[in-house]
Design an enzyme around this catalytic site. Structure first.
Site, PDB file in Angstrom:
ATOM      1  N   CYS A  13      -4.861  71.148 -70.514  1.00 51.80           N
ATOM      2  CA  CYS A  13      -5.936  70.280 -71.738  1.00 51.80           C
ATOM      3  C   CYS A  13      -5.953  69.568 -71.141  1.00 51.80           C
ATOM      4  O   CYS A  13      -5.549  68.773 -70.707  1.00 51.80           O
ATOM      5  CB  CYS A  13      -4.593  70.746 -72.966  1.00 51.80           C
ATOM      6  SG  CYS A  13      -2.573  69.711 -72.646  1.00 51.80           S
ATOM      7  N   CYS A  16      -3.386  66.745 -70.742  1.00 46.52           N
ATOM      8  CA  CYS A  16      -3.139  66.825 -69.127  1.00 46.52           C
ATOM      9  C   CYS A  16      -4.008  65.635 -68.168  1.00 46.52           C
ATOM     10  O   CYS A  16      -3.079  64.681 -67.874  1.00 46.52           O
ATOM     11  CB  CYS A  16      -3.377  67.930 -68.013  1.00 46.52           C
ATOM     12  SG  CYS A  16      -2.102  69.031 -68.656  1.00 46.52           S
ATOM     13  N   ASP A 453     -44.438  51.739 -65.670  1.00 49.56           N
ATOM     14  CA  ASP A 453     -45.451  50.700 -64.861  1.00 49.56           C
ATOM     15  C   ASP A 453     -46.782  51.885 -64.304  1.00 49.56           C
ATOM     16  O   ASP A 453     -47.077  52.996 -64.842  1.00 49.56           O
ATOM     17  CB  ASP A 453     -44.697  51.195 -63.014  1.00 49.56           C
ATOM     18  CG  ASP A 453     -45.614  50.433 -61.921  1.00 49.56           C
ATOM     19  OD1 ASP A 453     -46.326  49.543 -62.791  1.00 49.56           O
ATOM     20  OD2 ASP A 453     -45.640  50.338 -61.334  1.00 49.56           O
ATOM     21  N   ASP A 648     -41.766  53.282 -60.106  1.00 50.73           N
ATOM     22  CA  ASP A 648     -41.581  53.908 -58.266  1.00 50.73           C
ATOM     23  C   ASP A 648     -41.591  53.528 -57.352  1.00 50.73           C
ATOM     24  O   ASP A 648     -41.872  53.338 -56.575  1.00 50.73           O
ATOM     25  CB  ASP A 648     -42.526  55.261 -58.385  1.00 50.73           C
ATOM     26  CG  ASP A 648     -43.897  54.288 -58.274  1.00 50.73           C
ATOM     27  OD1 ASP A 648     -43.984  53.505 -58.452  1.00 50.73           O
ATOM     28  OD2 ASP A 648     -45.155  55.154 -56.893  1.00 50.73           O
ATOM     29  N   ASP A 652     -40.594  47.169 -59.029  1.00 50.09           N
ATOM     30  CA  ASP A 652     -40.171  47.631 -60.610  1.00 50.09           C
ATOM     31  C   ASP A 652     -38.564  47.291 -60.278  1.00 50.09           C
ATOM     32  O   ASP A 652     -37.656  48.065 -60.836  1.00 50.09           O
ATOM     33  CB  ASP A 652     -40.389  49.090 -60.398  1.00 50.09           C
ATOM     34  CG  ASP A 652     -42.270  49.242 -60.943  1.00 50.09           C
ATOM     35  OD1 ASP A 652     -42.379  48.642 -61.406  1.00 50.09           O
ATOM     36  OD2 ASP A 652     -42.560  50.260 -60.310  1.00 50.09           O
TER      37      ASP A 652
END
Length: 760
Positions: A13, A16, A453, A648, A652
């Site tokens: 549960c 726990c 970008d 990418d 960046d």
């Protein structure tokens, strides 16, 4: 300092998780512990000079929990070993074994519970005057059957709940098993006393027994846990399917011979042969042959991609047609598939900030429920005795005591967030959207500004021939062949664009005589005895060819190329970084989601503004360095915006890290991907829109789950405690409390699984 994630055995549960966190958090050398009930894992940061995983496991053993610690053999990266390294295959195997064991118990318990329901219903209807009392012959059977069935249910089916009660009495650590064990044991013991010592106790107790409550509650709750466990196994399907993509063997060239070896034995630099319809075993670069490869497992794109010498291939993808040989560059844990699996597993095990409230409530829930159960029992004795008599008040008090303990289940609260995260992250992985952690998903659904970008995100990131105007009597293919032949010996980016375009069109190049580079102007050479010049418009003008004006094209970031021969103009071409076809639709879709789109680029302002107009960008910030990109993100955040940054490149990375949510294209650099919270595997910006929709769907599912989890307890506990009895005469039977408790967990997991059916 070591930070590792271990699967936890024995969790039943949400409370726990708190018990384990609190216990391990006190161990010397442990810096932090985060236990996730949904994934049944514990992420532990500890000083390995002061403690070890085995010692940590021992600290929670007496409470009924253990850490699943991988052995050295399990740290390999074959399909089965890799799965075990992440605690996946063994987890599922053990979970399925646990489910089978629960099913066996239920096959006996369910018929017993069904008979008990019949006896209970008959008794209730008789008391209400709807039916006559049970015949003595059947009643005598019930008096024998119910104690025996209750004994089996409590001591065999309900053994985990009795252990929970025992650990509470011995160690003071309570969880949901404690509540169930206490409630059903109280009903059982009271019923035994009433059955065998009624005469001695006289009017102090009623003659009603609760054996049926013990049987039915334990059966309902076990049934609920069985259904919950089955549903939770389904939430992890995404990782299992990813692992299933990996090839088991590889056909390797060793000492000039083809040898089939297990994938775990493939080494860097091995030459691997891939035949038609075969899986590519590891990552590498093609050295011989060409084919089309189905990369949908990493990109989500259905169309196979053409691969030739020099092209990279990814382990787990499918070769569809030709045969080729490639050199292994990444093996084992280095492969993209291994990284995807690891990333998905870590994200599924992470916590979203929205889970904090549920965690805080679950942490104190069990002690509060114990107090409420005692208060409910005491209130019945204190206020009910005067009007109902002690015997009836005691019976109602016991019913409320058991009902409160049984219905008060924090499991639904504990499952609300992690199950939705598991399904959401898995769904994203299938779409080529890799989410680093749950917090990223939560932030993304709040975002109102997307910063992108230009190069590599909105555009392809490399020069392409976008138009060719033939001004001669030759065919377009002939002109293209002449231009490609001249440029085939040049290293200029424009030359690569022309040669690539010619290859795509199937234009054959021919040998060039007298090739020469005219510095800063172009190239020249002879083909079949004719001297050609290819270069800038100024170079063509110098040769007397009278080229057209390219001023407008230059302002839009396009480069012009002019082909001449003997002072005559033959053709012109324009080279540019072409817009990705999906970019326009993606920006429109982001606008439909009420998000502002900002282009942030280091490129020329004229070029940036032209592309922005083509795509529909709201704001352009051009000619900025990496620190300028970072500053713009900070300005937007200071204005109160939640900012998503998609890029990418290395330049960046600072902006990706600063943004509330960084989204990297997998076609970009490793630095950009490492800095981002989400990676789009195909470099397709339309997946950015899908990522936003995924976050909104996942968060909606979490909020629905939390609502129902709170609703069950807010309504159920007062109802079980008898708060509505004085006004409406409502008192919830522990049997229905058990059914409600089971239903709450199952409904939350079921609602999370609905995410799988939603389209992005």
């Amino acid at each position: 300092m070591t930070a590792s994630t271990y699967r936890v055995r024995g969790m039943h549960c949400a409370s726990c998780a708190h018990v384990i966190e609190k216990t391990l958090g006190k161990v010397e050398g442990v810096e932090s512990v985060a236990v996730n009930y949904g994934t049944e894992t514990a992420k532990i940061a500890f000083d390995d000079a002061r403690t070890a995983p085995e010692a940590l496991s021992k600290r929670i053993e007496h409470l009924g929990y253990t850490l699943a610690i991988p052995s050295a053999a399990e740290m390999g990266m074959s399909e089965s070993e890799h799965a075990e390294h992440l605690g996946l295959s063994r987890s599922k195997e053990e979970k399925l074994a646990e489910i089978r064991a629960m099913k066996k118990k239920l096959m006996i318990a369910l018929p017993l519970a069904a008979v008990s329901v019949v006896f209970m219903a008959s008794d209730i209807l008789a008391n209400l005057g709807i039916t006559s009392e049970m015949p003595e012959a059947i009643a005598s059977v019930a008096r024998v059957f119910l104690p025996m069935a209750a004994t089996y249910a409590l001591f065999f089916v309900g053994k985990p709940y009795l252990l929970g009660l025992y650990r509470f009495l011995r160690y003071g650590k309570a969880n949901m098993d404690t509540l169930i064990g206490l409630g059903t044991s109280a009903a059982y013991v009271y019923s035994l006393v009433v059955t065998f010592w009624t005469g001695a106790l006289g009017s102090l107790v009623s003659d009603a027994t609760y054996f049926d409550v013990t049987i039915i509650v334990i059966t309902f709750i076990t049934l609920g846990k069985y259904l919950e466990a089955r549903a939770k196994v389904k939430t992890g399907d995404a990782i299992e399917k990813l692992l299933g993509l990996q090839a088991k063997t590889a056909l390797v060239v060793r000492d000039g011979k083809e040898v089939e070896i297990p994938i775990s034995e493939v080494a860097h630099g091995d030459l691997i042969i891939v035949k038609p319809a075969g899986k590519i075993p590891v990552d590498g670069v093609i050295t011989l042959g060409e084919s089309h490869v189905d990369e949908s497992m990493v990109t989500g794109e259905p169309m196979p991609v053409k691969k030739a010498i020099g092209d990279a291939v990814v382990g787990g993808t499918l070769n569809t047609s030709g045969s080729f040989t490639f050199r292994a560059t990444k093996v084992g844990s280095e492969t993209m598939l291994a990284n995807i699996v690891r990333m998905v597993a870590e994200a599924q095990g992470s916590r979203a900030p929205i889970q904090a409230l549920a965690d805080r409530i679950s942490a104190v829930f069990v002690p509060i429920v114990l107090v409420l159960a005692v208060v409910a029992f005491g209130a019945w004795l204190l206020f009910g005795t005067a009007t109902l008599g002690f015997s009836q008040a005691f019976a109602f008090g016991l019913t409320s005591f058991i009902g409160v303990l049984v219905i008060a289940c924090p499991c639904a609260l504990g499952l609300a967030t992690p199950t939705a995260i598991i399904v959401g992250v898995g769904k994203g992985a299938k779409e080529g959207i890799l989410v680093k952690d749950a917090a990223t998903l939560e932030k993304l659904h709040k975002a109102d500004v997307v910063v992108v970008d230009k190069t590599g995100t909105l555009t392809h990131g490399k020069p392409e021939l976008i138009s060719l105007e033939n001004r001669s009597d030759k065919s377009d293919d002939e002109i293209l062949a002449i231009m490609a032949s001249l440029e085939s010996r040049s290293e200029h980016p424009v030359a690569h664009a022309i040669v690539s375009y010619a290859k795509e069109r199937g234009a054959a190049t021919v040998p060039v005589d007298g090739f020469a580079i005219v510095k800063g102007k172009g190239v020249t050479g002879s083909l079949r005895g004719v001297a050609y010049q290819l270069g800038s418009a100024n170079y063509a003008a110098e040769l007397g060819a009278n080229p057209p004006s390219f001023e407008k094209d230059t302002k839009e970031g396009k480069s012009s190329v002019v082909l001449t021969a003997n002072g005559g103009l033959l053709a012109t071409a324009l080279i540019a970084d072409a817009i990705k076809p999906e970019a326009i639709e993606a920006v429109a879709a982001l606008h439909a989601l009420h998000m502002k789109v900002v282009m942030l680029t280091g490129d020329d302002r004229n070029t940036a503004e032209y592309i922005a107009r083509q795509i529909g960008i709201d704001e352009v910030v051009a000619e900025v360095l990496p620190e300028g990109k970072l500053k713009k993100i900070e300005e937007l955040q200071a204005s109160g915006h939640t900012v998503v940054m998609a890029g990418d490149g290395v330049n960046d990375a600072p902006a990706l890290a600063q943004a509330d949510v960084g989204i990297a294209m997998a076609t970009g650099t490793d630095v950009a991907i490492e800095s981002a919270g989400i990676t789009l595997l195909s470099g397709d910006i339309s997946k950015l829109v899908k990522a936003v929709k995924l976050s909104k769907l996942t968060m909606r599912g979490i909020k629905q789950n939390l609502f129902w989890a709170f609703f069950y307890n807010i309504v159920g506990i007062p109802l079980a405690g008898g708060a509505f009895y004085p006004v409406f005469g409502w008192l919830l039977s522990p049997v229905f409390a058990g059914a409600a408790m089971a239903a709450s967990s199952v409904s939350v997991v079921g609602n999370s699984l609905r995410l799988k059916t939603k389209s992005l």
